[in-house]
Design an enzyme around this catalytic site. Structure first.
Site, PDB file in Angstrom:
ATOM      1  N   TYR A 144       0.867  -1.188   0.000  1.00 16.05           N
ATOM      2  CA  TYR A 144       0.000   0.000   0.000  1.00 16.05           C
ATOM      3  C   TYR A 144       0.901   1.235   0.000  1.00 16.05           C
ATOM      4  CZ  TYR A 144      -3.533   3.253   1.975  1.00 16.05           C
ATOM      5  OH  TYR A 144      -4.378   4.325   2.235  1.00 16.05           O
ATOM      6  N   LYS A 174      -1.408  -1.265  -4.125  1.00 13.95           N
ATOM      7  CA  LYS A 174      -2.417  -0.196  -4.027  1.00 13.95           C
ATOM      8  C   LYS A 174      -1.629   1.105  -4.116  1.00 13.95           C
ATOM      9  CE  LYS A 174      -5.958   1.737  -0.913  1.00 13.95           C
ATOM     10  NZ  LYS A 174      -5.518   3.136  -0.784  1.00 13.95           N
TER      11      LYS A 174
END
Length: 305
Positions: A144, A174
């Site tokens: 992330y 992400k």
């Protein structure tokens, strides 16, 4: 839920808010209604829980476990995938949450970079991620990337080079950063089975043009139906329609930014649009003032209805 090993994570993923009671405790009974709302009203069947939008860094490990368990339980048989963010400032806490995610049936885990003691290089960050992933080797693992919040500006393209040798479960990124060159290089380098998900809602169309396999964002909680139309228009080659929807999203978020858009304001807008009782944010994030909430709700409805 379909095991992620059998199905690549694509399309729209809502980064969920953590529901609280008025006195600030986690409010688990709301989650079942929340899942149904996302599916029925927004057409969203993938969720990213306990992330930034979910105020994960303001929650205890016990609270995060309780939320994870309830999200996984209520989504089972209804949603395609539940990705659980397990990043913490403590490596041991992250590993604990990773193991717990396996136990309760999550479809994957994601980890943000630590942001107090920061990794200085791609190698340092990769080593940290490897240690977390090793606690749950059977679960697909996502990095992330959120440099504006973490202050960790390691190029993701550098991070993912050869990462599958260190983290066999690595499944994608992400990418919640604005550097479209780094994002494009990630897409260009990625293995076919990886998902490169774009996380800047207001410029999703640019991410799709660069080859994003999907998108993760907080606004997809209440604009998911609109963004599904945007993605479909893009896939059909109807760029005029895709741009028109993207510009509407930008109009709302530009207006929200002038009102001091943060997790508290965003959570209030979701409450107003959905009718769910999500409660206030947790300090130090402040609750959205009622006058500001009314202005934002009015703007939302003027744009999308």
């Amino acid at each position: 839920m379909v095991p992620v090993a059998d199905r690549k994570l694509n399309g729209l993923v809502a980064a969920t808010f953590s529901p609280f009671s008025p006195d600030g405790e986690i409010n688990l009974p709301v989650i079942e209604q929340y899942v149904d709302y996302l599916i029925e009203k927004q057409g969203v069947k993938n969720i990213f829980v306990n992330g930034t939008t979910g105020e994960s860094m303001s929650l205890t490990v016990a609270e995060r476990k309780a939320l994870t368990e309830e999200w996984c339980l209520k989504a089972r048989g209804k949603m395609d995938q539940v990705i659980v963010h397990v990043g913490c400032m403590s490596l041991k806490d992250s590993q604990d949450l990773a193991r717990h995610s396996v136990k309760v049936g999550a479809n994957g885990i994601a980890v943000i970079s630590p942001s107090f003691f920061k990794p200085k290089t791609a190698d340092d960050l990769r080593t940290y991620l490897q240690e977390v992933a090793s606690a749950a080797p059977t679960l697909p693992f996502y990095y992330y990337h959120l440099p504006a919040v973490t202050g960790v500006n390691v190029q993701v393209r550098d991070l993912i080079e050869g990462i599958e040798k260190f983290i066999p479960s690595f499944s994608g990124v992400k990418f919640s950063g604005t550097d479209l060159m780094d994002f494009g290089q990630c897409v260009s380098y990625s293995l076919p089975q990886w998902s490169v998900l774009y996380g800047i809602d207001e410029q999703l169309l640019a991410g799709l043009a660069m080859g994003a396999s999907g998108a993760v964002g907080s606004t997809y909680n209440y604009m998911g139906s609109q963004v599904n139309k945007l993605m479909l228009a893009f896939e059909d080659g109807n760029l005029d329609q895709a741009r028109a929807i993207q510009f509407k999203i930008q109009e709302l978020l530009s207006y929200a930014t002038k009102l001091g858009f943060d997790v508290g304001v965003n959570k209030q807008l979701m409450t107003d649009v959905s009718g769910l009782s999500l409660g206030p944010p947790r300090l130090p994030v402040m609750q959205c003032p009622s006058d500001r909430a009314q202005l934002l709700k009015k703007k939302y409805h003027s744009i999308f209805h």
